[in-house]
Design a protein around this motif. Structure first.
Motif, PDB file in Angstrom:
ATOM      1  N   SER A 159      11.028  -2.468   4.054  1.00 54.74           N
ATOM      2  CA  SER A 159      11.280  -2.190   5.470  1.00 54.74           C
ATOM      3  C   SER A 159      10.131  -1.388   6.073  1.00 54.74           C
ATOM      4  O   SER A 159       9.482  -0.588   5.391  1.00 54.74           O
ATOM      5  CB  SER A 159      12.598  -1.432   5.628  1.00 54.74           C
ATOM      6  N   ALA A 160       9.906  -1.608   7.371  1.00 56.88           N
ATOM      7  CA  ALA A 160       8.810  -0.936   8.075  1.00 56.88           C
ATOM      8  C   ALA A 160       9.061   0.562   8.169  1.00 56.88           C
ATOM      9  O   ALA A 160      10.203   1.021   8.112  1.00 56.88           O
ATOM     10  CB  ALA A 160       8.653  -1.539   9.469  1.00 56.88           C
TER      11      ALA A 160
ATOM     12  N   ARG B 116      -1.956  -3.910   5.220  1.00 60.77           N
ATOM     13  CA  ARG B 116      -2.670  -3.962   6.508  1.00 60.77           C
ATOM     14  C   ARG B 116      -4.142  -3.641   6.331  1.00 60.77           C
ATOM     15  O   ARG B 116      -4.951  -3.921   7.202  1.00 60.77           O
ATOM     16  CB  ARG B 116      -2.041  -2.965   7.495  1.00 60.77           C
TER      17      ARG B 116
ATOM     18  N   TYR C   2      15.650   9.025  -0.819  1.00 66.55           N
ATOM     19  CA  TYR C   2      14.775   9.394  -1.926  1.00 66.55           C
ATOM     20  C   TYR C   2      15.060  10.828  -2.370  1.00 66.55           C
ATOM     21  O   TYR C   2      15.045  11.758  -1.558  1.00 66.55           O
ATOM     22  CB  TYR C   2      13.308   9.306  -1.505  1.00 66.55           C
TER      23      TYR C   2
ATOM     24  N   GLY D 127      19.411   4.265  -1.659  1.00 68.06           N
ATOM     25  CA  GLY D 127      19.806   5.628  -1.340  1.00 68.06           C
ATOM     26  C   GLY D 127      18.600   6.407  -0.837  1.00 68.06           C
ATOM     27  O   GLY D 127      17.455   5.969  -0.960  1.00 68.06           O
TER      28      GLY D 127
ATOM     29  N   ARG E 212      11.330  -1.597  15.025  1.00 69.62           N
ATOM     30  CA  ARG E 212      11.447  -2.100  13.646  1.00 69.62           C
ATOM     31  C   ARG E 212      12.225  -3.408  13.598  1.00 69.62           C
ATOM     32  O   ARG E 212      11.910  -4.296  12.802  1.00 69.62           O
ATOM     33  CB  ARG E 212      12.165  -1.077  12.768  1.00 69.62           C
TER      34      ARG E 212
ATOM     35  N   ASP F 225       0.498  -8.038   8.909  1.00 70.45           N
ATOM     36  CA  ASP F 225       0.952  -6.917   9.751  1.00 70.45           C
ATOM     37  C   ASP F 225       2.242  -7.347  10.439  1.00 70.45           C
ATOM     38  O   ASP F 225       2.271  -8.375  11.113  1.00 70.45           O
ATOM     39  CB  ASP F 225      -0.154  -6.603  10.786  1.00 70.45           C
ATOM     40  N   TYR F 226       3.302  -6.575  10.269  1.00 71.93           N
ATOM     41  CA  TYR F 226       4.588  -6.926  10.891  1.00 71.93           C
ATOM     42  C   TYR F 226       4.466  -7.013  12.420  1.00 71.93           C
ATOM     43  O   TYR F 226       5.270  -7.667  13.065  1.00 71.93           O
ATOM     44  CB  TYR F 226       5.658  -5.873  10.574  1.00 71.93           C
TER      45      TYR F 226
ATOM     46  N   ARG G  55      12.542   7.435  -5.985  1.00 70.62           N
ATOM     47  CA  ARG G  55      11.905   6.234  -5.418  1.00 70.62           C
ATOM     48  C   ARG G  55      11.436   5.300  -6.531  1.00 70.62           C
ATOM     49  O   ARG G  55      11.518   4.077  -6.420  1.00 70.62           O
ATOM     50  CB  ARG G  55      10.730   6.678  -4.532  1.00 70.62           C
TER      51      ARG G  55
ATOM     52  N   SER H 142       0.821  -1.214   0.000  1.00 69.60           N
ATOM     53  CA  SER H 142       0.000   0.000   0.000  1.00 69.60           C
ATOM     54  C   SER H 142       0.855   1.264   0.000  1.00 69.60           C
ATOM     55  O   SER H 142       0.330   2.362  -0.151  1.00 69.60           O
ATOM     56  CB  SER H 142      -0.912   0.001   1.234  1.00 69.60           C
ATOM     57  N   GLY H 143       2.166   1.109   0.188  1.00 69.60           N
ATOM     58  CA  GLY H 143       3.043   2.281   0.261  1.00 69.60           C
ATOM     59  C   GLY H 143       3.566   2.692  -1.108  1.00 69.60           C
ATOM     60  O   GLY H 143       3.313   2.032  -2.115  1.00 69.60           O
ATOM     61  N   HIS H 144       4.315   3.785  -1.106  1.00 64.21           N
ATOM     62  CA  HIS H 144       4.833   4.328  -2.381  1.00 64.21           C
ATOM     63  C   HIS H 144       5.746   3.320  -3.091  1.00 64.21           C
ATOM     64  O   HIS H 144       5.593   3.049  -4.280  1.00 64.21           O
ATOM     65  CB  HIS H 144       5.627   5.605  -2.121  1.00 64.21           C
ATOM     66  N   LEU H 145       6.717   2.799  -2.351  1.00 64.68           N
ATOM     67  CA  LEU H 145       7.714   1.933  -2.988  1.00 64.68           C
ATOM     68  C   LEU H 145       7.104   0.602  -3.403  1.00 64.68           C
ATOM     69  O   LEU H 145       7.349   0.114  -4.521  1.00 64.68           O
ATOM     70  CB  LEU H 145       8.886   1.705  -2.024  1.00 64.68           C
TER      71      LEU H 145
ATOM     72  N   LYS I 215      -6.572   0.143   0.989  1.00 65.50           N
ATOM     73  CA  LYS I 215      -5.427   0.929   0.516  1.00 65.50           C
ATOM     74  C   LYS I 215      -4.778   0.310  -0.724  1.00 65.50           C
ATOM     75  O   LYS I 215      -3.952   0.955  -1.366  1.00 65.50           O
ATOM     76  CB  LYS I 215      -4.383   1.046   1.623  1.00 65.50           C
TER      77      LYS I 215
HETATM   78  N1  LIG Z   1      15.320   5.779   1.187  1.00 63.15           N
HETATM   79  C1  LIG Z   1      14.614   6.734   1.781  1.00 63.15           C
HETATM   80  O1  LIG Z   1      14.839   7.947   1.583  1.00 63.15           O
HETATM   81  C2  LIG Z   1      13.488   6.368   2.681  1.00 63.15           C
HETATM   82  C3  LIG Z   1      12.677   7.387   3.204  1.00 63.15           C
HETATM   83  C4  LIG Z   1      11.622   7.023   4.019  1.00 63.15           C
HETATM   84  C5  LIG Z   1      11.402   5.679   4.315  1.00 63.15           C
HETATM   85  N2  LIG Z   1      12.210   4.725   3.807  1.00 63.15           N
HETATM   86  C6  LIG Z   1      12.019   3.285   4.088  1.00 63.15           C
HETATM   87  O2  LIG Z   1      11.538   2.687   2.894  1.00 63.15           O
HETATM   88  C7  LIG Z   1      10.274   2.062   3.127  1.00 63.15           C
HETATM   89  C8  LIG Z   1       9.381   2.205   1.904  1.00 63.15           C
HETATM   90  O3  LIG Z   1       9.242   3.578   1.588  1.00 63.15           O
HETATM   91  P1  LIG Z   1       7.852   4.144   1.110  1.00 63.15           P
HETATM   92  O4  LIG Z   1       8.119   5.467   0.532  1.00 63.15           O
HETATM   93  O5  LIG Z   1       7.120   3.131   0.329  1.00 63.15           O
HETATM   94  O6  LIG Z   1       7.103   4.337   2.516  1.00 63.15           O
HETATM   95  P2  LIG Z   1       5.511   4.415   2.727  1.00 63.15           P
HETATM   96  O7  LIG Z   1       4.840   4.982   1.539  1.00 63.15           O
HETATM   97  O8  LIG Z   1       5.331   5.069   4.056  1.00 63.15           O
HETATM   98  O9  LIG Z   1       5.078   2.884   2.833  1.00 63.15           O
HETATM   99  C9  LIG Z   1       5.417   2.091   3.939  1.00 63.15           C
HETATM  100  C10 LIG Z   1       4.710   0.768   3.757  1.00 63.15           C
HETATM  101  O10 LIG Z   1       5.057  -0.089   4.864  1.00 63.15           O
HETATM  102  C11 LIG Z   1       3.821  -0.586   5.402  1.00 63.15           C
HETATM  103  N3  LIG Z   1       3.960  -0.886   6.814  1.00 63.15           N
HETATM  104  C12 LIG Z   1       4.378  -0.059   7.778  1.00 63.15           C
HETATM  105  N4  LIG Z   1       4.304  -0.674   8.968  1.00 63.15           N
HETATM  106  C13 LIG Z   1       3.812  -1.916   8.733  1.00 63.15           C
HETATM  107  C14 LIG Z   1       3.482  -3.020   9.551  1.00 63.15           C
HETATM  108  N5  LIG Z   1       3.598  -2.951  10.885  1.00 63.15           N
HETATM  109  N6  LIG Z   1       3.013  -4.138   8.964  1.00 63.15           N
HETATM  110  C15 LIG Z   1       2.848  -4.205   7.618  1.00 63.15           C
HETATM  111  N7  LIG Z   1       3.136  -3.192   6.785  1.00 63.15           N
HETATM  112  C16 LIG Z   1       3.595  -2.051   7.344  1.00 63.15           C
HETATM  113  C17 LIG Z   1       2.821   0.526   5.181  1.00 63.15           C
HETATM  114  O11 LIG Z   1       1.499   0.026   5.322  1.00 63.15           O
HETATM  115  P3  LIG Z   1       0.273   1.037   5.660  1.00 63.15           P
HETATM  116  O12 LIG Z   1      -0.146   1.627   4.331  1.00 63.15           O
HETATM  117  O13 LIG Z   1      -0.745   0.133   6.249  1.00 63.15           O
HETATM  118  O14 LIG Z   1       0.791   2.073   6.621  1.00 63.15           O
HETATM  119  C18 LIG Z   1       3.174   0.915   3.767  1.00 63.15           C
HETATM  120  O15 LIG Z   1       2.623   0.011   2.840  1.00 63.15           O
HETATM  121  C19 LIG Z   1       9.730   2.750   4.384  1.00 63.15           C
HETATM  122  O16 LIG Z   1       8.815   1.896   5.051  1.00 63.15           O
HETATM  123  C20 LIG Z   1      11.010   2.990   5.167  1.00 63.15           C
HETATM  124  O17 LIG Z   1      11.436   1.808   5.823  1.00 63.15           O
HETATM  125  C21 LIG Z   1      13.231   5.040   2.976  1.00 63.15           C
END
Ligand SMILES: NC(=O)c1ccc[n+]([C@@H]2O[C@H](COP(=O)([O-])OP(=O)(O)OC[C@H]3O[C@@H](n4cnc5c(N)ncnc54)[C@H](OP(=O)(O)O)[C@@H]3O)[C@@H](O)[C@H]2O)c1
Length: 291
Positions: free
Chosen positions: A76-77, A36, A145, A143, A85, A55-56, A177, A10-13, A40
């Motif tokens: 990653s969470a 979760r 984003y 790296g 985490r 759910d982690y 990203r 459901s997240g961006h990546l 979404k």
């Molecule tokens: N490289 C960078 O600059 C950077 C920056 C920020 C984060 N990150 C890391 O990269 C990951 C992916 O980035 P993103 O942009 O895709 O973040 P995002 O849009 O916030 O997505 C995070 C994803 O992780 C899921 N999640 C969080 N906690 C969880 C749990 N307890 N159980 C199951 N799923 C869970 C979220 O689910 P929900 O939709 O239910 O919340 C969502 O699908 C982040 O989670 C973080 O670890 C990297």
């Protein structure tokens, strides 16, 4: 072939990685998005991707989420609590092992072994945990984003004419990203990425001075970089509308690490993995400013 399971779907990546898997020819029915909240993931379900709840924080939810998976993209969470985490990640890794996943691709952090921000600990711990499972691994050491810098606020920065930081000369190896999502999809669909660690950064890291110069070049307007002492930089960002916690993190943690050189290491791993899809800084700025 078994299914490719993608957590964080459901997240961006995670969403972008699934779209790239489809683009690379994987059938929607061979992809499982773990979420979760199924609402979404509705856009993915419409594409034919199977959604499963996981759910982690609830280890009991993970076996059914991972059942029948051959490969796992473990995103990653997103919690800011790194101790928590590690527990979340342990639940995912154990469940992946028990489900018989053969290949785990994990989204960590670039050059974590050379980093001292504290962010690296959870990623290195998770990588070592994955090594204990006996599954093949690919460490996608992402790296930062580029969207941290280049985003919907970029036009406003150009109008203001000043990029504020607390990093006078350090360099940033940030990448988009979407490029990182593409790299994840590539390693899950092409041969030869088992038991490899990739540092997925810019080939040519850039300083804030260079970033301001690119903003000026693309916009045709004057933009300069002004490096301030950290407290003044935080105040300037807060005055510009950035929440105080976020501004403090960006200045005291990120800019400090930039200045120590921890975000300045280059790698061609990303460009080598995704080829022409690689988005250099100037292209990302053009897309942000000109659509
Ligand atoms: N490289 C960078 O600059 C950077 C920056 C920020 C984060 N990150 C890391 O990269 C990951 C992916 O980035 P993103 O942009 O895709 O973040 P995002 O849009 O916030 O997505 C995070 C994803 O992780 C899921 N999640 C969080 N906690 C969880 C749990 N307890 N159980 C199951 N799923 C869970 C979220 O689910 P929900 O939709 O239910 O919340 C969502 O699908 C982040 O989670 C973080 O670890 C990297």
């Amino acid at each position: 072939m078994g299914k490719i399971i993608v957590t964080g779907a459901s997240g961006h990546l995670g969403t972008a990685a699934i779209r790239h898997l489809l683009d690379l020819g994987v059938q929607p029915g061979d992809i499982v998005g773990v979420v979760r909240d199924k609402a979404k993931g509705a856009a993915l379900a419409e594409l034919g991707v199977e959604l499963r709840l996981g759910d982690y924080d609830d280890a009991a939810s993970l076996p059914s989420a991972f059942e029948g998976g051959e490969k796992l993209l473990f995103v990653s969470a997103s919690s800011m609590d790194n101790t928590l985490r590690i527990r979340q990640h342990a639940a995912v890794v154990e469940a992946a092992r028990n489900a018989g996943i053969k290949h785990i691709a994990y989204t960590g952090i670039a050059f974590g072994e050379k980093m001292t921000t504290g962010l690296e600990n959870v990623h290195l711990a998770t990588e070592y945990m994955i090594r204990t499972t006996g599954a093949a691994y690919t460490f996608l050491r992402n790296g930062f984003y580029l969207e941290l810098l280049v985003n919907e606020g970029t036009a406003g920065v150009v109008e203001g004419g000043t990029v504020i930081s607390a990093a006078p000369s350090g360099k940033m190896n940030y990448v988009t990203r979407d490029n990182l999502a593409r790299a994840a999809a590539v390693v899950l669909t092409r041969e030869g990425h088992e038991n490899k660690a990739y540092e997925l950064t810019a080939s040519h890291p850039f300083s804030y001075d260079e970033y301001a110069a690119v903003l000026a070049e693309v916009s045709g307007k004057p933009v300069v970089h002004k490096a301030l002492p950290a407290p003044e930089a935080v105040s300037a960002m807060v005055a510009a509308g950035v929440p105080e916690g976020g501004a403090g993190f960006l200045i005291h943690v990120v800019d400090a690490a930039i200045e120590r050189g921890e975000f300045g290491l280059p790698s061609d791993d990303l460009a080598n993995l995704i080829g022409d899809a690689y988005t250099p800084l100037k292209t990302a700025v053009e897309q942000a400013l000109n659509g």
